[in-house]
Design an enzyme around this catalytic site. Structure first.
Site, PDB file in Angstrom:
ATOM      1  CB  ALA A  41      46.345  49.233  42.207  1.00 15.37           C
ATOM      2  CB  SER A  65      48.965  45.397  36.953  1.00 13.61           C
ATOM      3  OG  SER A  65      48.511  45.923  35.561  1.00 13.61           O
ATOM      4  N   GLY A  66      50.892  48.046  35.357  1.00 16.09           N
ATOM      5  CA  GLY A  66      51.681  47.887  33.992  1.00 16.09           C
ATOM      6  C   GLY A  66      51.059  47.268  32.810  1.00 16.09           C
ATOM      7  CB  VAL A  76      45.884  47.187  28.429  1.00 13.15           C
ATOM      8  CG1 VAL A  76      45.112  46.047  28.505  1.00 13.15           C
ATOM      9  CG2 VAL A  76      45.103  48.156  27.604  1.00 13.15           C
ATOM     10  CG  ASP A  77      42.643  44.875  31.399  1.00 11.90           C
ATOM     11  OD1 ASP A  77      41.730  45.429  30.516  1.00 11.90           O
ATOM     12  OD2 ASP A  77      42.864  43.552  31.816  1.00 11.90           O
ATOM     13  CG  LEU A  94      50.774  47.381  44.594  1.00 16.24           C
ATOM     14  CD1 LEU A  94      49.773  46.350  45.267  1.00 16.24           C
ATOM     15  CD2 LEU A  94      50.859  48.517  45.692  1.00 16.24           C
ATOM     16  CB  CYS A 144      47.767  38.615  45.074  1.00 18.62           C
ATOM     17  SG  CYS A 144      48.496  40.166  44.653  1.00 18.62           S
ATOM     18  CB  CYS A 164      53.662  37.009  39.181  1.00 19.05           C
ATOM     19  SG  CYS A 164      53.391  37.354  41.132  1.00 19.05           S
TER      20      CYS A 164
END
Length: 373
Positions: free
Chosen positions: A6, A8-9, A11-12, A32, A101, A199
């Site tokens: 997954a 998210s965009g 760094v982690d 997602l 979420c 978000c």
């Protein structure tokens, strides 16, 4: 092992996906899409769910050399996270949308689809660890870097979900090391700010966002005895522990500040009182789950620690499962009072570094009795 990362965009998740590849897994990246109207999500390179985040995730996947897809989970996100957020506030509770979420989207809908497609595990960039005990049971534990530990928001995971989860950053000593690794790998997100705030509230004005959806109706502000001491413009705008914005107009008899102690949506009332009345000696919730194996005798009191916010310090406690009105309830008694706890929050129970389970708080018991009339 076939792994769905997954992404998210941020760094982690980019480094987590790269480490999964380095470990020899067959990795596919997925981002997602949580809204069909991206402008309704927070922007500013925060690493959570916007178009720019999708593009950042794709660039990272391209550099890692893995396939990359965008999956539309917007309908599920609206139902399970956004609508739940509104419903909880309407009910006078304090929801945690990030917790919902993780529970409903990242480790329910996503994992369910991943398993249906033949993946063995879902990989994320959360700072948490999976430990296998002597009998082969997988357990969820805190990350090595306690300052970055995110096991609290993963407390909703079930045993089956933990069996199919992978957290490659769990043993990393610091976020600085992750950023340095991202820079070495050439990821453009190496210095991207962390995601924060809600978000789906673009301007960060939670009160205004709720007013548009719930409406604002004037109601009464009460003290702990039930006496009316002021008026408000909508109970949904208040949360337990709030001090500012009460606008009562006159001081308390002892001259001390007042705090929100309770929100009563059915009566459209807000109850206020002294700070010490925020001290809670017991919390309980009927919606609870175990993150892995349950205690052998859950109805017998057992020692643990409880954490009620993502960045709160854990507090020593005793917990047990009891039966209330024919339904099981997880009851947690801290050894020292918790402060400012609200129904709707999540209490995560730990034994050492292990996440044992969690409950959504339904009720609280104040450590300070209500004064007699």
């Amino acid at each position: 092992m076939k792994v769905l990362a997954a992404m998210s965009g941020g760094v982690d998740s980019a480094v987590a996906a790269a480490r999964a590849v380095d470990a020899g897994h067959d990795v596919v990246g997925v981002h997602l899409a949580l809204s069909r109207m991206p402008g309704t999500l927070r922007t500013g390179s925060r690493g959570c769910c916007t178009i720019e985040d999708s593009m950042d995730a794709q660039r990272a996947a391209n550099m890692i050399g893995i396939p990359y897809y965008v999956w539309d989970f917007s309908e599920r996100f609206k139902l399970d996270v956004v609508d739940d957020f509104v419903a909880e506030y309407t009910a006078g509770r304090t929801p945690n949308p990030c917790m919902r979420c993780n529970e409903k989207i990242k480790f329910a809908a996503l994992l369910e689809k991943a398993l249906a497609l033949g993946f063995d595990a879902v990989c994320t960039g959360h700072y948490a660890s999976i430990v296998t005990d002597a009998d082969g049971n997988r357990e969820l534990h805190r990350a090595a870097a306690l300052a970055k530990d995110q096991s609290y928001v993963l407390g909703v995971l079930t045993r089956e979900q933990i069996d199919h989860s992978m957290f490659p950053l769990g043993a990393t000593p610091s976020k600085a090391e992750v950023r340095a690794e991202a820079a070495e790998r050439g990821f453009t997100v190496a210095q991207k700010p962390d995601s924060h705030d809600i978000c789906f509230i673009p301007d960060g004005d939670t009160r205004g966002w709720l007013a548009e959806r719930v409406g604002a109706e004037q109601g009464e502000i009460l003290d702990r005895t039930g006496a009316v001491i002021g008026q408000h413009e909508g109970a949904h705008a208040f949360t337990v522990g709030q001090r500012k914005g009460l606008n009562i107009g006159f001081p308390a008899a002892d001259g001390k500040p007042r705090f929100v102690l309770e929100v009563r949506p059915k009566d459209n009332a807000v109850v206020v009182g002294p700070k010490e009345a925020l001290d809670i000696r017991e919390i309980a919730g009927q919606k609870f789950s175990w993150a892995g194996l349950a205690p052998q005798e859950p109805t017998e009191p057992f020692d643990c620690e409880v954490q009620i916010r993502a960045h709160a310090d854990p507090v020593a406690a005793v917990a047990r499962v009891s039966v209330v009105d024919g339904r099981n309830e997880l009851v947690i008694t801290p050894r020292e009072p918790l402060n400012g706890v609200a129904p709707g929050q999540t209490a995560v129970v730990y034994v050492g570094t292990r996440v044992l389970g969690q409950c959504t708080i339904d009720r609280t018991v104040s450590a300070v009795p209500i004064p007699a009339l």
